[in-house]
Design an enzyme around this catalytic site. Structure first.
Site, short mmCIF file in Angstrom:
data_model
loop_
_atom_site.label_atom_id
_atom_site.label_comp_id
_atom_site.label_asym_id
_atom_site.label_seq_id
_atom_site.Cartn_x
_atom_site.Cartn_y
_atom_site.Cartn_z
N THR A 188 0.86 -1.19 0.00
CA THR A 188 0.00 0.00 0.00
C THR A 188 0.89 1.24 0.00
O THR A 188 2.02 1.18 0.48
CB THR A 188 -0.88 -0.04 1.26
N ARG A 216 -14.70 -6.44 -0.01
CA ARG A 216 -14.00 -6.13 1.25
C ARG A 216 -13.38 -4.73 1.15
O ARG A 216 -12.70 -4.41 0.19
CB ARG A 216 -12.92 -7.17 1.51
N GLY A 240 -0.74 -1.58 6.69
CA GLY A 240 -0.66 -2.76 7.54
C GLY A 240 -1.97 -3.51 7.53
O GLY A 240 -2.76 -3.40 6.59
N GLY A 242 -5.42 -4.14 7.72
CA GLY A 242 -6.52 -3.17 7.63
C GLY A 242 -7.56 -3.31 8.71
O GLY A 242 -8.03 -2.31 9.28
N1 ASP Z 1 -4.06 -1.59 4.97
C1 ASP Z 1 -4.24 -2.22 3.68
C2 ASP Z 1 -5.52 -3.02 3.71
O1 ASP Z 1 -5.72 -3.75 4.65
C3 ASP Z 1 -3.12 -3.12 3.31
C4 ASP Z 1 -1.72 -2.55 3.47
O2 ASP Z 1 -1.54 -1.49 4.04
O3 ASP Z 1 -0.77 -3.18 3.04
O4 ASP Z 1 -6.26 -2.95 2.76
#
Ligand code: ASP
Length: 327
Positions: A188, A216, A240, A242
């Protein structure tokens, strides 16, 4: 907005928290450094913090090394569904999109939601229709799908799990063969900035997590979870797990801690510690305080990050790294 131009511009970038496989590590570091330069150029030319974070995030959405825009990961049906948010710390204006397809730069669509609608979040079909209405660039969704994303999806469908497990403990990960853990590129992207007028902004963009259920929506487009910006405290972008980030409203938690007087770095560390303690989640944040203090912290193995202030570019990937280049 303040009248005087007395603030030293700052931009802080992340390219996603998780282990970042070795084959993607240099592309991730190059991507965040280039995004930092892009945002800083905007600020140096007198652009606003919102302009800077949009430009930085767009550059990472266009880089296939990241899980955002081109390079987004795939849901169980093998489809791309992207989420993004942008927030302007001047008057707490914000805009988000969730579950959008065939949009090249979701962060710009989020900005259009903020500036051209009476709403803060548009999802799915309605968001795509709005994009068409205002002439935001659409592309065939397939053009956003990379070979790496397809390979990762195949692995996760084979072992019937989502990348969710990779944000959990090592014990939970033993269910997965190391080939899966070693090949996932889960990245992300996000940016925060302080402009010379003292305005803050934050933006985050993602394809979410591999093999997620269709529909989702994670933390990233949720104001207060995926990002937050308030000129009275500062700006934060998160990455991270989510579902964990949403439960603790991680971005708002960091700004709240800065409101109580904590420095950006301490606030970032404290909020991530709270997330680990309360919901056993891991992730990362980048932060800029209203007076230009910088925070970046992650509780995963790696997070590509970069920041620029006073003509110096700092960057790193592993815990403890801090490389510096004079611009
Ligand atoms: N936070 C993002 C999600 O869960 C994923 C990520 O940050 O890598 O969609």
């Amino acid at each position: 907005m303040t009248d005087s131009s007395t603030f030293e511009p700052v931009v802080v970038i992340h390219g996603g928290a998780w282990a970042i496989p070795d084959k993607l590590s240099s592309a991730s570091v190059d991507g965040v450094c280039s995004a930092a330069r892009t945002g800083y150029d905007v600020l140096r030319r007198g652009g606003t913090a919102v302009d800077a974070v949009e430009a930085s995030v767009r550059s990472m959405e266009d880089c296939p090394a990241f899980d955002a825009g081109t390079g987004s990961v795939l849901n169980t049906k093998g489809e791309v569904e992207m989420d993004s948010v942008i927030m302007d710390g001047r008057r707490l204006q914000c805009g988000s999109v969730a579950c959008v397809q065939n949009i090249k730069n979701p962060v710009s669509l989020a900005r259009a939601v903020m500036e051209k609608t009476d709403h803060t979040l548009l999802v799915g079909k309605g968001a795509n229709e709005f994009a068409e209405e205002i002439g935001i660039q659409t592309v065939p969704t397939d053009s956003l799908v990379t070979d790496d994303a397809r390979e990762e999806w195949l692995q996760f469908m084979k072992f019937k799990t989502t990348v969710n497990v990779l944000f959990r403990s090592r014990a939970e990960q033993t269910a997965l063969p190391s080939t899966v853990c070693d090949t996932v590129g889960h990245d992300t992207v996000g940016a925060v900035a302080l402009d010379k007028f003292g305005n803050t902004a934050a933006a985050t963009s993602t394809g979410g997590i591999t093999a997620k259920r269709p529909g989702r929506v994670g933390d990233s487009p949720i104001v207060g979870a995926g990002a937050y910006a308030d000129n009275e405290s500062g700006a934060v972008s998160t990455t991270g797990h989510g579902e964990s980030i949403t439960k603790v409203c991680l971005a708002r938690e960091v700004t709240h801690l800065m409101e109580t007087g904590l420095a950006a770095q301490v606030a970032s560390e404290t909020a991530l510690q709270k997330m680990a303690a309360r919901v056993q989640g891991s992730g990362g944040v980048v932060t800029v305080s209203k007076d230009g203090g910088i925070g970046k912290h992650f509780t995963t193995e790696r997070m590509a990050w970069a920041w620029i202030k006073e003509g110096k570019l700092h960057y790193g990937l592993e815990c403890g790294e801090n490389f510096v280049i004079n611009l």
